[in-house]
Every structure is written in C-alpha cells, then in structure tokens.
Motif scaffolding. Structure first.
Motif, PDB file in Angstrom:
ATOM      1  N   GLU A 212       5.824  43.457  76.260  1.00 16.96           N
ATOM      2  CA  GLU A 212       6.112  42.113  75.786  1.00 16.96           C
ATOM      3  C   GLU A 212       5.252  41.141  76.578  1.00 16.96           C
ATOM      4  N   GLY A 286       3.392  35.183  68.042  1.00 16.58           N
ATOM      5  CA  GLY A 286       3.716  33.901  67.426  1.00 16.58           C
ATOM      6  C   GLY A 286       4.069  32.865  68.462  1.00 16.58           C
ATOM      7  N   PHE A 308       4.133  37.713  72.469  1.00 18.34           N
ATOM      8  CA  PHE A 308       3.536  38.820  71.702  1.00 18.34           C
ATOM      9  C   PHE A 308       4.186  40.130  72.119  1.00 18.34           C
TER      10      PHE A 308
HETATM   11  N1  DAH Z   1       9.603  42.662  69.141  1.00 13.65           N
HETATM   12  C1  DAH Z   1       8.728  42.849  68.009  1.00 13.65           C
HETATM   13  C2  DAH Z   1       8.944  44.240  67.436  1.00 13.65           C
HETATM   14  O1  DAH Z   1       9.470  45.098  68.115  1.00 13.65           O
HETATM   15  C3  DAH Z   1       7.296  42.679  68.412  1.00 13.65           C
HETATM   16  C4  DAH Z   1       6.980  41.250  68.699  1.00 13.65           C
HETATM   17  C5  DAH Z   1       6.494  40.455  67.673  1.00 13.65           C
HETATM   18  C6  DAH Z   1       7.202  40.690  69.909  1.00 13.65           C
HETATM   19  C7  DAH Z   1       6.208  39.128  67.890  1.00 13.65           C
HETATM   20  C8  DAH Z   1       6.916  39.354  70.152  1.00 13.65           C
HETATM   21  C9  DAH Z   1       6.410  38.586  69.112  1.00 13.65           C
HETATM   22  O2  DAH Z   1       7.105  38.784  71.322  1.00 13.65           O
HETATM   23  O3  DAH Z   1       6.145  37.258  69.342  1.00 13.65           O
HETATM   24  O4  DAH Z   1       8.591  44.471  66.316  1.00 13.65           O
END
Ligand code: DAH
Length: 339
Positions: A212, A286, A308
C-alpha cells in the motif's frame, strides 16, 4: 630340573602367543607366576633337593621367572601399541577430503521484488509501516468507505474470524491506522500479506501480498500521484517505461485509476508477454476520498492525498517472467535459486 623349567617356559610362551587380549595375557601371568603357578610348584619341590643343589636350582628358577616376566612385559607393550595405533587409525580425519557443502537458502522472488520497491520509495522519503493481518471489519471495510452491503465486499470475500474480525483483504486498512495516528504529513508504504477466499490457480491464491502507498499533505494533486508512479515505474522496469492511467473505481479514492506500464519486453509494440496490447496493468490508485479523510480525523478542506495499492506477486511474476503464481508458494529450492 632344568628340563622341567625349560618345559614350563615353552608352555608359557605358547600361552602368551595364543593370548589375543590384555585380559587373557594377564591370566597367563597369574597362572605362570602366581601362588598356584607352575614355578611356585617347582620351588615347593625344593625340599626334596639336596641342600648343596638348592642355590643353583633357586637361581635357575629365578632366571626362568625373569625370562617369563620379560616375555609378558614385551607382549603387553606390543599389544598396547597395536591397540593405540588401531584407535588412531579409526579416528583419523582426512583433511584432504572435499568439504561437505552446506545448502544455503535463497531469497524468495517476492522478497527481492519487495526490497526493490521499498528501496525506490524510501529513496523518495517514504516510511515503511506495517499493520495487522487479522483486522477489524471497521478498518478493512467501513473506514475505507465500504459499508456493509457494498458490492465491493463481494469481490473481496475473505475469512471471517467473526462478524467483526476478518483476515484483511487488502493492505489499505493500514492507511486508516496511519491517518488515525494524527501525524501529518504522511508519506508511507505498507507491505504485507492479505487474504481472500479465492481458489488457487495460475493467477490466484487465498493468501498473497500487497504494498500500500499513501501521501497526505497540503496541496497534493493528481499530478503528484502521476509523477510519483511514473518515477516508480521507470525505476522498477527501466528508464524507457511509460505509464498509462485508466479511469477506474475504488470506494476509498475519487477519482480512481488503474495504472498500466508499457511492456518492458516489447517496448509497447505488443508481444506474447503483454498479450499483444503493449501494456501491462500493475496497480490501482487514486486521490484519497474526502469521506475517508474525514472518518480518520483529517480535514479534507485543508489536506488532500493520494494512495495506491500494488500486488507484490504481480510485480515479482512480471519482473522475473514467471508464468504461474503457484511456483512462488511451493518453495522448491531449484526454482528459488534462479533469481
Ligand atoms: N486495495 C485495493 C485492492 O486490493 C488496491 C488499491 C487501489 C489500493 C487503489 C489503493 C488505491 O490504495 O488507492 O484492490
């Protein structure tokens, strides 16, 4: 008398030769020289000898005794030497033999990929933090704007300890835990294991890893997100790498995007590796949703940020061109040694 003594000597000599252990040799000594021995027997017979003969006989007996003792001692010495030599031979260490090779382990491709990702972000001033793998429903879902009944929960079915405690489906709850600490600005990555009730196949596993990332400060914009991830991709996959942001939806970011990198195998022309498209998806990202900031006690009017989530296995598989995720979990040393 002299003949008798010669006979005794010959008999004892034969017994000495026959004795093959120290104990047996000692038995010979007792039977020859002891109180009930043959020589004592001869001495006892002295009373039948004429007095003037006695000194001569006595001297002969003593000589025989000395000779027998000498034979016994010599044989004992030889036996002890032989035993010592045998023992040394048995215990000898041949220093010229080749050494036994220790099988040393090898770093797992996941670990190598993670260290690479950490190196890049630490270089940009990020802190590496960790959160619990067993997480509350609140941190894993609610605080990330995924209320009960939200369709996203269907995609992230997991293992429930009970109604309120789950094995985390994503590393995103660590964002919330760090925001709640109340220390701003935030620049962090949080690697770790996540869980989903998925069937095992070439691209799925009920347990895998994510990294993360989150930045919160005043005046953070989507441009910062793009620049950061562009730089990350170049560092990880090579200077020529281009990135593409495709609009997407995540409940905890608005706007959200998925990021593709130009295929580092064909440079974007299209090959088997990128399935002909020239692009490879590597992460989701995002701008942190104002609701998420507010829930964690951060004023969205003052602060903004981006986040992300990277799939670690995905990076490892891509970087090392491994085509089946299951290979990462079998821990076959012949496989692991190749990276
Ligand atoms: N937690 C999301 C997943 O497991 C991945 C993710 C997407 C994390 C966007 C983020 C983000 O921090 O901003 O699919």
């Amino acid at each position: 008398m002299k003949d008798r003594l010669e006979q005794i000597k010959a008999e004892v000599q034969a017994q000495i030769i026959a004795a093959d252990t120290l104990e047996k040799l000692n038995e010979v000594r007792v039977s020859a020289l002891g109180k009930k021995g043959a020589l004592t027997e001869v001495l006892k017979g002295m009373k039948n000898v004429a007095p003037e003969e006695r000194p001569k006989i006595g001297q002969m007996v003593n000589e025989t005794r000395a000779q027998i003792e000498a034979m016994l001692d010599e044989t004992k010495k030889q036996m002890e030497t032989a035993m010592r030599e045998a023992k040394m031979k048995e215990e000898v260490i041949d220093v010229t033999l080749p050494a036994k090779k220790n099988q040393i382990g090898h770093r797992h491709p996941n670990s190598i990929a993670l260290e690479e990702v950490e190196r890049i972000f630490v270089g940009m001033g990020y802190e590496v933090v960790e959160g619990p793998e067993v997480e509350t429903d609140y941190y894993n879902f609610e605080a990330l704007n995924i209320p009960k009944g939200h369709p996203t929960r269907d995609e992230q079915d997991t293992f429930y300890i009970n109604d309120e405690i789950v094995l985390r489906t994503q590393t995103s709850p660590v964002q919330v835990r760090v925001m709640e600490r109340g220390k701003l600005p935030i620049r962090m990555i949080a690697p770790g294991r996540v869980f989903r009730s998925d069937e095992v196949d070439a691209t799925h596993s009920p347990s895998f890893h994510q990294i993360e990332g989150m930045v919160i400060d005043k005046h953070i914009t989507f441009a910062d997100l793009k620049g950061t991830l562009q730089e990350f991709a170049r560092e990880l996959f090579g200077k020529e790498t281009r990135v593409k942001f495709r609009p997407h939806h995540f409940p905890f970011t608005e706007p959200s995007a998925e990021v593709d990198v130009s295929c580092f195998k064909c440079g974007g022309k299209g090959c088997r590796f990128c399935k002909g498209s020239g692009w490879i998806e590597i992460l989701g990202c995002g701008m942190v949703h104002p609701k998420v900031l507010k829930m964690s006690g951060i004023d969205p009017e003052v602060y903004s940020g981006f986040a992300f989530g990277i799939g670690l296995e995905r990076i490892a598989l891509l970087k090392y061109e491994i085509d089946d995720m299951r290979l990462l979990y079998e821990n076959d040393i012949r496989f692991l040694k190749q990276f």
